[in-house]
Design a protein around this motif. Structure first.
Motif, PDB file in Angstrom:
ATOM      1  N   LEU A  78      -5.602   6.845   2.189  1.00 61.69           N
ATOM      2  CA  LEU A  78      -5.384   8.290   2.164  1.00 61.69           C
ATOM      3  C   LEU A  78      -5.040   8.755   3.566  1.00 61.69           C
ATOM      4  CD1 LEU A  78      -8.370   9.428  -0.095  1.00 61.69           C
ATOM      5  CD2 LEU A  78      -5.934   9.412  -0.716  1.00 61.69           C
ATOM      6  N   LEU A  85      -8.763   2.430  -3.786  1.00 61.66           N
ATOM      7  CA  LEU A  85      -8.801   3.091  -2.478  1.00 61.66           C
ATOM      8  C   LEU A  85      -9.329   2.090  -1.451  1.00 61.66           C
ATOM      9  CD1 LEU A  85      -8.575   5.598  -0.665  1.00 61.66           C
ATOM     10  CD2 LEU A  85     -10.901   6.201  -1.330  1.00 61.66           C
ATOM     11  N   CYS A  86      -8.491   1.798  -0.426  1.00 62.90           N
ATOM     12  CA  CYS A  86      -8.886   0.789   0.565  1.00 62.90           C
ATOM     13  C   CYS A  86      -9.333   1.403   1.886  1.00 62.90           C
ATOM     14  CB  CYS A  86      -7.732  -0.164   0.828  1.00 62.90           C
ATOM     15  SG  CYS A  86      -7.246  -1.070  -0.641  1.00 62.90           S
ATOM     16  N   LEU A 115      -1.252  11.363  -5.506  1.00 66.03           N
ATOM     17  CA  LEU A 115      -2.301  10.447  -5.955  1.00 66.03           C
ATOM     18  C   LEU A 115      -2.246  10.280  -7.472  1.00 66.03           C
ATOM     19  CD1 LEU A 115      -5.018   8.952  -5.183  1.00 66.03           C
ATOM     20  CD2 LEU A 115      -6.155  11.070  -5.871  1.00 66.03           C
ATOM     21  N   ALA A 135      -9.606   9.974  -5.660  1.00 64.41           N
ATOM     22  CA  ALA A 135      -9.039   8.618  -5.591  1.00 64.41           C
ATOM     23  C   ALA A 135     -10.022   7.599  -6.165  1.00 64.41           C
ATOM     24  CB  ALA A 135      -8.696   8.265  -4.149  1.00 64.41           C
ATOM     25  N   THR A 139     -10.688  12.077  -1.626  1.00 67.20           N
ATOM     26  CA  THR A 139     -11.389  10.787  -1.648  1.00 67.20           C
ATOM     27  C   THR A 139     -12.104  10.619  -2.987  1.00 67.20           C
ATOM     28  OG1 THR A 139     -11.733  10.905   0.731  1.00 67.20           O
ATOM     29  CG2 THR A 139     -13.133   9.367  -0.475  1.00 67.20           C
ATOM     30  N   LYS A 173      -3.023  -0.512  -4.526  1.00 65.47           N
ATOM     31  CA  LYS A 173      -3.835  -0.253  -3.321  1.00 65.47           C
ATOM     32  C   LYS A 173      -3.282   0.954  -2.577  1.00 65.47           C
ATOM     33  CE  LYS A 173      -5.050  -5.006  -2.328  1.00 65.47           C
ATOM     34  NZ  LYS A 173      -4.589  -6.139  -1.545  1.00 65.47           N
ATOM     35  N   TYR A 199       0.835  -1.203   0.000  1.00 67.03           N
ATOM     36  CA  TYR A 199       0.000   0.000   0.000  1.00 67.03           C
ATOM     37  C   TYR A 199       0.870   1.254   0.000  1.00 67.03           C
ATOM     38  CZ  TYR A 199      -3.621  -3.143   1.825  1.00 67.03           C
ATOM     39  OH  TYR A 199      -4.502  -4.175   1.999  1.00 67.03           O
TER      40      TYR A 199
END
Ligand code: LLP
Length: 435
Positions: free
Chosen positions: A158, A205-206, A140, A197, A194, A155, A131
């Protein structure tokens, strides 16, 4: 060997010597020379297991600590973390290289940092980092670009700033809006990043990350952080239909350096955070995300000790006494930087009365090169062994070659044997890059 000093792995033997992890430190100083860093393998593993058990009890099997390797980084450390089945947080390509060299599984590595270079991003992708913890919009978009080139879906989490003041030293407080790290929730940037992403094709985005600071003794700032982060997760669910799978709450639990510091219980802290998170998730019908934490200091600090040899003892009549040692800010810059408190003892005179008030000076040509001021130790002489306790975190990893001083070795103590994990630097190492 019943008198423990600050932590249970520090005791005094019948011969009046200081013992660490069951080993006579005076003999270790003789064998390895000084300065030398000692690391108590059993203590490191016990701390990891305490985190792991408490986290899994509270948050389920997938929840593990990610060791913040900026606090201590060399190959053996990553081997220990790999064997214990936990993850790691790295902050540079250098730490990544060290982890890879030690065979650490990259899928369990999380790449941090407020300014990852293009090289860092490409290098981490090449090595199939698990990650990225993405710090800005710019980063990003770059990760998306490089992931596309590599033909992968990367993966990420943020990094957000929840806007809290955790009451610690200003230089190690990181969760406020005014921080070089992360995207602030308060300003709306967290929401915008967010959204961005979620719309990148080469990024998965995890979830989210926050880290409020370091050497924190209170639990309230963590509960507040969890509350703010969970509220944000809920908001993102409502707004974008996005359910975060992971919430990483960072590191920062405080550690006892001197007798008067409190000693926090990792398990109790995690239980308190767990109880809050379960309640909040139940109330809001949110599936509990996988919770990660990134402890550094609280895993390795009290597993470390530094031994020095006393050199010049200077008594300035009517003023104060200076005891100089063969190390200093080059192996431990923490007093110079943060006026950090440390416990200082004479390892070969551990039973003698500590009635000599002095300042412990390092060997560098710099007045600020001090390890501690106004401490009480038995009256020292040239050749005595001076021990500084609780130096496992942010000492070796912050060491430098100022004044072309060589870095000390790291000796790992385990089951009454020792393993040299890092050899002492040689003069040739100092000129290795010089052309
Ligand atoms: N996660 C992140 C994103 C961090 O920035 C840090 C520490 C940690 C985890 C680990 O925090 P810990 O559990 O070790 O408190 N050099 C300073 C400490 C700097 C901390 C930097 N970040 C010192 O010597 O006190």
């Amino acid at each position: 060997m019943d008198r423990k000093i600050v932590h249970s792995n520090v005791t005094v033997g019948e011969n009046g010597h200081l013992f660490f992890a069951g080993a006579d430190t005076v003999l270790l100083a003789e064998k390895y020379g000084t300065p030398v860093f000692l690391l108590d393998n059993a203590r490191v593993r016990a701390r990891i297991r305490e985190y792991k058990e408490a986290m899994q009890m509270n948050f389920g099997e997938s929840s593990v600590p990610l060791f913040a390797s900026k606090s201590l980084s060399f190959k053996e450390i990553y081997r220990i973390m790999a064997e214990e089945g936990i993850g790691t947080d790295i902050v540079s390509s250098g730490e990544l290289f060290t982890a890879v060299s030690a065979g650490f599984p990259m899928e369990r590595a999380f790449f941090h940092g407020n300014n990852k270079t293009d090289f860092d991003i490409q290098y981490a992708i090449e090595n199939r980092i698990g990650y990225f913890i993405v710090d800005s919009m710019e980063e990003l978009l770059l990760i998306d670009e490089y992931a596309e080139k590599a033909g992968i879906r990367q993966k990420i989490l943020l990094r957000l700033t929840p806007g809290i003041d955790p009451h610690t030293h200003q230089k190690i407080s990181t969760g406020g809006v005014d921080s070089k790290f992360g995207s602030a929730i308060e300003t709306g940037l967290a929401e915008r990043i967010t959204k961005a992403a979620l719309s990148q094709t080469n990024i998965e985005l995890c979830g989210f990350h926050c880290h409020i600071g370091s050497q924190i003794f209170e639990i309230e700032p963590y509960i507040t952080a969890a509350e703010i982060m969970l509220s944000f997760i809920l908001k993102m669910k409502e707004k974008f239909g996005f359910t975060a799978k992971i919430l990483n709450l960072g590191g920062g639990f405080g550690v006892r350096y001197i007798e008067s510091d409190p000693e926090i219980s990792i398990t109790k802290n995690i239980n308190a955070i767990g109880a809050y998170i379960r309640k909040k998730c139940a109330e809001t019908a949110l599936d509990m995300p996988i919770i990660y934490m990134e402890p550094g200091r609280s895993i390795v600090a009290d597993a470390g000790m530094t031994l020095y040899t006393v050199g010049t003892v200077k008594e300035i009549e009517g003023f104060k006494n200076y005891v100089s040692i063969d190390g200093g800010m080059t192996d431990n810059p923490r007093y110079t930087l943060y006026q950090s408190a440390y416990t200082v003892l004479l390892a070969n005179k551990a039973n003698e009365k500590a009635d000599f008030s002095c300042t412990i000076g390092g060997r560098c040509c710099e007045s600020g090169d001090l390890i501690q001021e106004n401490v009480l130790i038995p009256k020292p002489e040239r050749g005595d062994i001076l021990a500084v306790l609780v130096t496992g975190a942010y000492n070796y990893s912050m060491a430098s070659n100022y004044n072309r001083v060589t870095k000390p070795p790291v000796v790992v103590l385990r089951n009454n044997t020792e393993k040299l994990a890092v050899r002492r630097e040689r003069f040739e190492d100092l000129v290795a890059c010089d052309i």
